[in-house]
Scaffold this motif. Structure first.
Motif, PDB file in Angstrom:
ATOM      1  N   ALA A  22       0.827  -1.210   0.000  1.00 48.43           N
ATOM      2  CA  ALA A  22       0.000   0.000   0.000  1.00 48.43           C
ATOM      3  C   ALA A  22       0.863   1.263   0.000  1.00 48.43           C
ATOM      4  O   ALA A  22       0.518   2.249  -0.652  1.00 48.43           O
ATOM      5  N   ASP A  23       1.985   1.247   0.714  1.00 46.84           N
ATOM      6  CA  ASP A  23       2.870   2.422   0.739  1.00 46.84           C
ATOM      7  C   ASP A  23       3.431   2.707  -0.653  1.00 46.84           C
ATOM      8  O   ASP A  23       3.547   3.873  -1.058  1.00 46.84           O
ATOM      9  N   HIS A  24       3.779   1.665  -1.392  1.00 49.44           N
ATOM     10  CA  HIS A  24       4.278   1.844  -2.759  1.00 49.44           C
ATOM     11  C   HIS A  24       3.193   2.476  -3.642  1.00 49.44           C
ATOM     12  O   HIS A  24       3.467   3.393  -4.423  1.00 49.44           O
ATOM     13  N   LEU A  25       1.972   1.993  -3.509  1.00 48.42           N
ATOM     14  CA  LEU A  25       0.878   2.523  -4.321  1.00 48.42           C
ATOM     15  C   LEU A  25       0.550   3.961  -3.941  1.00 48.42           C
ATOM     16  O   LEU A  25       0.316   4.805  -4.824  1.00 48.42           O
ATOM     17  N   HIS A  26       0.540   4.268  -2.653  1.00 49.91           N
ATOM     18  CA  HIS A  26       0.304   5.654  -2.217  1.00 49.91           C
ATOM     19  C   HIS A  26       1.374   6.586  -2.797  1.00 49.91           C
ATOM     20  O   HIS A  26       1.060   7.691  -3.244  1.00 49.91           O
ATOM     21  N   ARG A  27       2.634   6.161  -2.785  1.00 50.27           N
ATOM     22  CA  ARG A  27       3.722   6.984  -3.324  1.00 50.27           C
ATOM     23  C   ARG A  27       3.489   7.278  -4.802  1.00 50.27           C
ATOM     24  O   ARG A  27       3.639   8.403  -5.262  1.00 50.27           O
ATOM     25  N   LEU A  28       3.118   6.254  -5.570  1.00 55.55           N
ATOM     26  CA  LEU A  28       2.845   6.461  -6.993  1.00 55.55           C
ATOM     27  C   LEU A  28       1.629   7.365  -7.195  1.00 55.55           C
ATOM     28  O   LEU A  28       1.651   8.271  -8.043  1.00 55.55           O
ATOM     29  N   LEU A  29       0.585   7.128  -6.438  1.00 56.63           N
ATOM     30  CA  LEU A  29      -0.617   7.949  -6.567  1.00 56.63           C
ATOM     31  C   LEU A  29      -0.341   9.413  -6.249  1.00 56.63           C
ATOM     32  O   LEU A  29      -0.884  10.312  -6.914  1.00 56.63           O
ATOM     33  N   ASP A  30       0.491   9.684  -5.265  1.00 57.35           N
ATOM     34  CA  ASP A  30       0.836  11.071  -4.935  1.00 57.35           C
ATOM     35  C   ASP A  30       1.440  11.784  -6.138  1.00 57.35           C
ATOM     36  O   ASP A  30       1.220  12.983  -6.339  1.00 57.35           O
ATOM     37  N   ARG A  31       2.179  11.060  -6.956  1.00 60.19           N
ATOM     38  CA  ARG A  31       2.809  11.646  -8.141  1.00 60.19           C
ATOM     39  C   ARG A  31       1.870  11.672  -9.347  1.00 60.19           C
ATOM     40  O   ARG A  31       1.949  12.575 -10.180  1.00 60.19           O
ATOM     41  N   LEU A  32       0.987  10.689  -9.449  1.00 66.72           N
ATOM     42  CA  LEU A  32       0.163  10.557 -10.644  1.00 66.72           C
ATOM     43  C   LEU A  32      -1.205  11.241 -10.557  1.00 66.72           C
ATOM     44  O   LEU A  32      -1.761  11.638 -11.581  1.00 66.72           O
TER      45      LEU A  32
END
Length: 132
Positions: A64-74
Motif C-alpha cells: 500500500a505504501d508503494h501505491l500511495h507513493r505512486l498515486l501522490d505523483r500521478l
C-alpha cells in the motif's frame, strides 16, 4: 516481505514513451521505444513503447505504501493519463509481493482502492514466495 509497485503505460499502437514524458512532465524510472533492442544479446526489437514509473521505496515495506507513493505523483496528472489511454496507450499497476506462505497479508483498504480507480489501469498483483 519484499514488495514493489510500478505504473506502466504501453504504446502498442504508435505512441512513444517520449510523448508520455512530455505530456505528463514526469521523469520515468525507465522508458523504452518501439524499435529498441530487447536485452543486450537478443536480436529482438520492441514492437511498442513502454513508460514505467516505480515507487522507488525500499522493497521491505507495505505494498500500500508503494501505491500511495505512486498515486501522490500521478493523481495531479489524472486528466493527462486518461487522455493517453484514450489515444490507445494501455495502463496498468504492476505490483510485486514476495513472502513466506503464512508470513504476511497484503491490505489494500477502500480509500486506497478509491484512489486507484481515479487513475486508468488494471491492478496486477504478482504474489509469490520469497524462497531462494
Amino acid at each position: 516481505m519484499w514488495t514493489g509497485a510500478t505504473f506502466r503505460l504501453a504504446g502498442d499502437h504508435g505512441g512513444s514513451a517520449a510523448a508520455v514524458t512530455r505530456l505528463l512532465g514526469l521523469k520515468p524510472s525507465h522508458e523504452f521505444e518501439a524499435g529498441d533492442r530487447v536485452g543486450r544479446r537478443s536480436g529482438a526489437v520492441r514492437r511498442g513503447s513502454l513508460w514505467l514509473l516505480s515507487s522507488d521505496l525500499p522493497p521491505g515495506g507495505e505494498l500500500a505504501d508503494h501505491l500511495h507513493r505512486l498515486l501522490d505523483r500521478l493523481e495531479p496528472k489524472a486528466d493527462a493519463l486518461w487522455q493517453l489511454t484514450g489515444q490507445g496507450y494501455v495502463a496498468d499497476w504492476f505490483c510485486l509481493a514476495a513472502s513466506h506462505a503464512t508470513e504476511h497479508a497484503i491490505e489494500l483498504d477502500r480509500p486506497l482502492l478509491r484512489r486507484l480507480l481515479a487513475i486508468p489501469g488494471d491492478l496486477l498483483l504478482d504474489v509469490m514466495g520469497d524462497d531462494d
